[in-house]
Design an enzyme around this catalytic site. Structure first.
Site, PDB file in Angstrom:
ATOM      1  N   PRO A   1       0.134  -6.987  12.434  1.00  0.00           N
ATOM      2  CA  PRO A   1      -0.773  -6.343  13.406  1.00  0.00           C
ATOM      3  C   PRO A   1      -0.086  -5.163  14.098  1.00  0.00           C
ATOM      4  O   PRO A   1       1.070  -5.256  14.485  1.00  0.00           O
ATOM      5  CB  PRO A   1      -1.075  -7.459  14.401  1.00  0.00           C
ATOM      6  CG  PRO A   1      -0.793  -8.730  13.663  1.00  0.00           C
ATOM      7  CD  PRO A   1       0.316  -8.408  12.703  1.00  0.00           C
TER       8      PRO A   1
ATOM      9  N   ARG B   1      10.259  -1.225   2.732  1.00  0.00           N
ATOM     10  CA  ARG B   1       8.819  -1.460   2.903  1.00  0.00           C
ATOM     11  C   ARG B   1       8.016  -0.507   2.019  1.00  0.00           C
ATOM     12  O   ARG B   1       8.447   0.616   1.750  1.00  0.00           O
ATOM     13  CB  ARG B   1       8.423  -1.297   4.375  1.00  0.00           C
ATOM     14  CG  ARG B   1       9.119  -2.323   5.260  1.00  0.00           C
ATOM     15  CD  ARG B   1       8.605  -2.301   6.662  1.00  0.00           C
ATOM     16  NE  ARG B   1       8.671  -0.969   7.258  1.00  0.00           N
ATOM     17  CZ  ARG B   1       8.166  -0.669   8.444  1.00  0.00           C
ATOM     18  NH1 ARG B   1       7.559  -1.585   9.145  1.00  0.00           N
ATOM     19  NH2 ARG B   1       8.271   0.545   8.922  1.00  0.00           N
TER      20      ARG B   1
END
Ligand SMILES: [Zn+2]
Length: 269
Positions: A2, A251
């Protein structure tokens, strides 16, 4: 994980759900969830909750003598429950009326109960909020200028410079601005900065209005409806070109080779 839009929605939902209610106990079953023992956390936060704010990717629930900093880590969820459910949850606030707010499915998140001085320090450790009305192009330039040699994506996701943007929305913003994530901050001209600022506002406001992305489930049990145009998508949502995946700091970063010219090509553009 989130990010700003999801936590903006979480904070708004928590504001309606918990402000004015009395915290009786703070529970943290998962290791690393609480920063102090449950009894100490309960003693610090016990009593009525006064307000809920968002700072970066955290929701801050303020009591009369301490603040609870809630970070959902990767994919955490918050929901209303009974005190019995709370005992089995990763973390929870149990209210005096026997109901509870539980945090579950949380990996690398936390519920840190901080006294005022430490809470203030945590607040100040974050950089500028991109949705703050005073966050204009000059403020964006100032926030990025601290790391002139950094790759643009690394600078955008540096929480001490700009608070709340993570891996997904950084990719969305960079596509919208037509900028490559590996552009060095120092190479951005005035027009680039204006486009980047405009893209941040457009993407983040659209995502807030959508209640966050579809992988995030709110306190009401409803998923968000923001659909990524580039992040982890096989084709660019703007032009349909097959995307390219890069690994930055471990990532996944997704780039459109057409909309986001690589740094070497940008000089000729
Ligand atoms: Zn494209």
């Amino acid at each position: 994980m989130p990010e700003l839009p999801e936590i903006e929605r979480l904070a708004a939902q928590l504001r309606r759900a918990v402000v004015g209610r009395d915290v009786a106990r703070v529970l943290g079953r998962r290791r690393g969830m609480l920063n102090v023992a449950p009894d100490e956390a309960s003693a610090r936060l016990g009593g009525p909750l006064r307000e809920v704010r968002r700072r970066g990717k955290e929701a801050v629930l303020s009591g009369e003598r301490a603040d609870a900093w809630l970070h959902l880590g990767l994919g955490g969820e918050v929901r209303a429950a009974t005190a019995g459910d709370a005992e089995r949850a990763a973390g929870a606030l149990v209210f005096a009326d026997g109901t509870a707010l539980v945090v579950d499915k949380v990996f690398m998140g936390h519920l840190h109960v901080l006294p005022p001085a430490e809470s203030q320090q945590r607040w100040e450790s974050y950089g500028r909020d991109p949705l703050d009305p005073s966050f204009d192009v000059a403020a964006l330039a100032g926030a990025l200028r601290a790391r002139p040699r950094a790759a643009l994506k690394a600078a955008l996701t540096d929480q001490s410079a700009i608070a709340g943007i993570g891996n997904l929305y950084a990719d969305e913003i960079l596509l919208c601005a037509g900028l490559h994530p590996l552009r060095r901050v120092a190479t951005l001209g005035d027009a680039d900065l204006r486009r980047l600022h405009e893209a941040m506002q457009a993407v983040l406001r659209e995502a807030v209005a959508a209640g966050g992305e579809a992988g995030y489930v709110g306190v009401d049990g409803q998923p968000g409806s923001y659909r990524a145009r580039i992040h982890r998508q096989p084709a660019c949502g703007r032009c349909g070109t097959p995307t390219v995946e890069l690994r930055l700091s471990g990532r996944v970063t997704t780039v459109c080779p057409l909309c986001q010219p690589a740094p070497g090509e940008a000089r000729d553009a």
